[in-house]
Design a protein around this motif. Structure first.
Motif, short mmCIF file in Angstrom:
data_model
loop_
_atom_site.label_atom_id
_atom_site.label_comp_id
_atom_site.label_asym_id
_atom_site.label_seq_id
_atom_site.Cartn_x
_atom_site.Cartn_y
_atom_site.Cartn_z
N LYS A 353 4.31 -14.27 -2.36
CA LYS A 353 4.89 -13.28 -1.44
C LYS A 353 5.00 -11.91 -2.09
O LYS A 353 5.62 -11.77 -3.15
CB LYS A 353 6.28 -13.73 -0.99
N GLY A 354 4.35 -10.94 -1.46
CA GLY A 354 4.50 -9.55 -1.86
C GLY A 354 4.14 -9.26 -3.30
O GLY A 354 4.78 -8.42 -3.94
N LEU A 355 3.10 -9.91 -3.83
CA LEU A 355 2.76 -9.73 -5.24
C LEU A 355 2.20 -8.33 -5.50
O LEU A 355 1.34 -7.83 -4.77
CB LEU A 355 1.71 -10.75 -5.68
N SER A 356 2.68 -7.73 -6.57
CA SER A 356 2.12 -6.47 -7.06
C SER A 356 1.91 -6.59 -8.56
O SER A 356 2.74 -7.19 -9.27
CB SER A 356 3.05 -5.29 -6.76
N TYR A 365 -3.00 -5.71 -7.73
CA TYR A 365 -2.45 -6.27 -6.48
C TYR A 365 -1.34 -5.36 -5.97
O TYR A 365 -0.55 -4.83 -6.75
CB TYR A 365 -1.90 -7.68 -6.71
N ASP A 366 -1.33 -5.22 -4.66
CA ASP A 366 -0.30 -4.38 -4.03
C ASP A 366 0.20 -5.09 -2.77
O ASP A 366 -0.50 -5.12 -1.76
CB ASP A 366 -0.87 -3.01 -3.70
N ASP A 367 1.37 -5.73 -2.89
CA ASP A 367 1.99 -6.42 -1.75
C ASP A 367 1.07 -7.50 -1.18
O ASP A 367 0.81 -7.56 0.02
CB ASP A 367 2.37 -5.41 -0.67
N PHE A 368 0.59 -8.38 -2.06
CA PHE A 368 -0.35 -9.44 -1.67
C PHE A 368 0.41 -10.75 -1.43
O PHE A 368 1.24 -11.16 -2.23
CB PHE A 368 -1.40 -9.65 -2.76
N SER A 369 0.09 -11.42 -0.32
CA SER A 369 0.73 -12.70 0.01
C SER A 369 -0.33 -13.74 0.36
O SER A 369 -1.38 -13.42 0.93
CB SER A 369 1.69 -12.54 1.19
N ALA A 403 6.08 -7.11 -9.11
CA ALA A 403 6.96 -7.27 -7.95
C ALA A 403 6.49 -8.47 -7.16
O ALA A 403 5.36 -8.93 -7.30
CB ALA A 403 6.95 -6.01 -7.08
N GLY A 404 7.37 -9.00 -6.31
CA GLY A 404 7.02 -10.17 -5.52
C GLY A 404 7.32 -11.46 -6.27
O GLY A 404 7.89 -11.46 -7.36
#
Length: 573
Positions: A353-356, A365-369, A403-404
């Motif tokens: 969820k929301g990986l950065s 990665y920017d906000d990857f789910s 993040a995430g």
């Protein structure tokens, strides 16, 4: 017709004959025999390589494939027989060992090793510096004369497009523009191997010898190399563990089987079919002869003491003595691997969820789910630097996202394979001891079966792990992981250095795997055989290619190829 005309016809005929001979016999290995101590490699066997041919050289490990290359380039000599290469034939040999590289850019290293034209390129640069050096004014006439000679030779060999060709080849092999300008000495061994390949390709020799050219390449570079080799005007002899590469490039297979060269026309798949037919025919002929021999011997034994049958018995004995005995069919031993059923995991295996994640200014990665569910087999595609390994490491909890979150599901047993996994082997243990230490309750039989399936047999099981090649270490680590398999496999390039038989065994073994998989592979046999989901990472390339969101495709790799027309990121068929 006068004598002069007769002689002219004769000379033209001889030239035609010699030219036709040259066309059909570029390199000849004739009645070659070779052994190392007690190990017999070749026994009075022959084959030839013709101009423009693309030939695949196959055979089990240790059968002598690399020895063939060494014989051709003169690094070794045959015990018996001859190796003939016409004078002025240029040979380029790409091999797995590489020389030291430092102090020069990637571009200069590629040009420097590209044969005579590369040497002329660098001599011109040195002469230009010399002409601009006031301290060498007294030598200027000599320098100018030499500059003219080198320039003429350089131009006649197409030297002025050398740098442009080098850029194209290096980019085709996966180098980014900033890498091409960078110091070659700072690169990893795999990238230096690509420079070594670029050198050979730039030299444009009459004959290309390529020993496992796809080993250190990503799928994008492999597809580029396929097109390059297929369109190459010279002859190519190669060994390769990539079946798709062989199928698309070669038109003939030479199989090294028990010391003999056996030739098959066609690609690799056709070779496998022809080999199966030949083996079936040989087995049938051998069985028929054995049945006939048994029948004749029974008659001789039954009537040996019967005076009335003496003449018939003697006739059949003589017949048996004259029969040319057929050899039983040779079979390469293939041990099937059957792993234990892994424990059942929960339905939700990994929730991303929301990986950065960024490295400096480079955003990976920017906000990857993404949600990974039980029994899904995700293959991850993307160019070098797209973030494939980074994703696997975040899921395997080897690195932390900026993040995430990554939340793993219930009842998971995770198995993570990467090239760094090879460093976990104890260098002082033998192959057998390594497995025995991991599974102390197992008997010798199950461990031997496991090692046999991964091509460790005979003396190999007693070899210290520090002496193993990269491919052997990969096989051992995979064997250790799959003997008692986890239910979530995270695999980063598991097929690197594996031979065709091991890869196909691994695909067959994992095709019924009840767990979940997340993997990166540049081997299309692996991708086609195992994936049922595709994640394509599309980070862009500066201003030239804009970044796009990752593409999630809920189907197999083959369906993805048919749907998108691309076998790899940015590479279309």
């Amino acid at each position: 017709m006068n004598l002069t005309a007769h002689l002219l016809v004769f000379i033209i005929s001889m030239e035609h004959f010699l030219n036709s001979q040259a066309v059909h016999s570029l390199i000849n290995l004739t009645n070659i025999s070779k052994r190392y101590g007690r190990q017999i490699i070749f026994v009075e066997t022959s084959f030839q390589l013709n101009p423009g041919e693309k030939v695949g050289l196959v055979g089990p490990n240790g059968s002598g494939k690399t020895t063939v290359f060494r014989l051709i380039v003169g690094e070794e000599s045959a015990d018996e027989g001859t190796v003939s290469v016409p004078k002025r034939t240029t040979i380029g040999y790409f091999r797995q060992d590489i020389s030291e590289m430092s102090g020069r850019s990637v571009l200069d290293e590629a040009i420097a090793g590209s044969g005579e034209v590369g040497e002329l390129h660098h001599e011109l640069e040195e002469l230009e510096h010399a002409m601009a050096d006031p301290d060498k004014a007294d030598e200027m006439e000599k320098i100018l004369n030499r500059f003219g000679e080198v320039l003429d030779a350089y131009q006649s060999m197409g030297g002025y497009d050398l740098e442009a060709r080098a850029q194209v080849v290096l980019q085709g092999l996966g180098f980014a523009p900033d890498q091409i300008k960078g110091d070659a000495g700072e690169l990893s061994g795999g990238w230096k191997m690509r420079i070594g390949m670029a050198r050979v390709l730039l030299a444009r020799p009459d004959v290309l010898l390529m020993d496992e050219p796809t080993n250190h390449l990503d799928i994008e570079s492999i597809i580029w190399l396929e097109k390059f080799v297929k369109g190459y005007p010279g002859a190519v002899l190669l060994t390769c563990h990539d079946k798709d590469f062989m199928n698309r490039v070669v038109g003939r297979i030479v199989d090294i089987d028990a010391g003999e060269f056996i030739t098959y026309t066609g690609d690799y798949d056709h070779f496998v079919k022809q080999q199966a037919v030949a083996a079936a025919n040989q087995e049938a002929s051998y069985a028929r002869q054995q049945a006939m021999l048994a029948k004749e011997r029974r008659f001789v034994e039954r009537f040996a003491s019967h005076v009335a049958k003496a003449a018939q018995v003697q006739s059949r004995v003589k017949k048996l003595e004259k029969i040319e005995m057929l050899e039983p069919p040779r079979r390469r031993k293939v041990v099937e691997f059957q792993y234990r059923t892994p424990p059942r995991s929960g339905d939700d295996v990994a929730d991303l969820k929301g990986l950065s994640k960024a490295y400096g200014e480079k955003v990976i990665y920017d906000d990857f789910s993404l949600m990974i569910r039980r029994k899904e087999r995700w293959c991850v595609l993307g160019r070098n630097g797209a973030g494939k390994t980074t994703l696997l490491k975040m899921v395997a909890d080897k690195i932390v996202p900026d993040a995430g979150s990554v939340r793993l599901g219930a009842n998971l047993k995770v198995g993570y394979f990467a090239q760094q996994s090879l460093e976990q082997l104890d260098p002082d243990l033998t192959v057998f001891e390594q497995v025995q230490r991991a599974y102390p309750a197992e008997g010798r039989g199950p461990i031997s079966n496991l090692l046999g399936a991964f091509h460790f047999s005979g003396d190999d099981v007693d070899k210290r792990t520090r002496l193993l090649s990269g491919g052997e270490k990969s096989r051992l680590v995979l064997a250790l992981m799959l003997f008692d398999p986890p239910n979530f496999l995270i695999l980063d390039e598991p097929t690197n250095h594996l031979d065709l038989e091991t890869k196909e065994m691994l695909v067959a073994a994992l095709s019924d795997f009840e767990g979940t998989m997340l993997f990166v592979s540049h081997d299309r046999t692996f991708l086609k055989g195992l994936s049922n989901r595709v994640l394509e990472l599309r980070p862009g390339d500066g201003d030239a290619i804009p970044s796009e969101a990752p593409l999630v495709y809920e189907g197999t790799y083959m369906e993805f190829v048919e749907r998108t027309g691309g076998e790899a990121a940015g590479v279309h068929r």
